[in-house]
Scaffold this motif. Structure first.
Motif: not given
Length: 234
Positions: A60-72, A154-161
């Motif tokens: 699945g996927a989840v949007v991390l509330p504080h992002g990943t630290g990089k913009t995909a 969502e991806i730009k905001a920090g969504k990860i798979e």
């Protein structure tokens, strides 16, 4: 040699048999990080499921509330109005057959692929090259959709798979060493909650077998599994 010495010092700081509380674990990860770059903090969650069984796959996927630290960097396969929508939403690359050709020629300067459902007939031909890299669009992760603007946002905001590997482990990033401990814990809890909700109905026994966090270069730190299971229970 300097790195191996620093790693040895980092290892000494971790009690191998201890299961740390989440806050304590992330504090420790930040303290012992020694690389000269901003290391990624990753979670490795061993789940009590059988990865060979189709009905026990966890993905699945989840949007991390504080992002990943990089913009995909987002690539979108779309045509017409949907292509224009993707461009307006901030996609880094938008196209159809032209991008398929570039990828077949070995181009991979992107991090996430989104496709509209009508494009999947063509995009499916890239399965052999995108699949092994974990880049194939999939409805389960929200990357096959007509709502391309939302997917990109969502991806730009920090969504990860996340996806179960053959050993029954989920590997997922939850930020950078430079993040505040609170940000790392917040992202971590969002991931754990998502994994809990994705628990297969057929999975029996203990679901979180072990959860370990580490930075790119650092040693693993185990997190209290029982506390996680109770705090993430439905």
């Amino acid at each position: 040699m300097a790195n191996s010495k620093r790693l040895a010092q980092a290892l000494q700081a971790v009690e191998q048999t201890k299961q740390y509380e989440a806050n304590e674990a992330f504090e420790l990860i930040k303290q012992i990080a020694f690389a000269k770059f901003d290391e990624t903090v990753e979670v490795a969650a061993r789940l009590g499921v059988d990865s060979k069984k189709q009905d026990q796959q966890v993905r699945g996927a989840v949007v991390l509330p504080h992002g990943t630290g990089k913009t995909a960097r987002v690539l979108v396969f779309a045509k017409g109005d949907k292509a224009k929508e993707a461009e307006a939403a901030g996609a880094d690359f938008v196209g159809d057959d032209d991008l398929i050709q570039r990828i077949n020629q070995g181009w991979f300067d992107f991090d996430v692929v989104v496709a509209t459902p009508d494009m999947m007939g063509s995009v499916g031909r890239l399965g052999r090259v995108l699949g092994p890299k974990g880049l194939m669009p999939n409805p389960k992760t929200g990357t096959v959709t007509f709502d391309v603007a939302r997917a990109i946002s969502e991806i730009k905001a920090g969504k990860i798979e996340y996806r179960l590997d053959k050993a029954g482990i989920i590997h997922a990033p939850v930020g950078k060493v430079s993040f505040d401990t609170e940000q790392l814990v917040g992202n971590f809890r969002a991931l754990i909650d998502a994994l809990q909700k994705a628990k297969p109905a057929s999975a029996k026994g203990q679901y979180f077998k072990s959860v370990t966090i580490s930075s790119t270069m650092g040693p693993g730190v185990r997190v209290n599994v029982q506390r996680l299971a109770s705090s993430s229970a439905e």
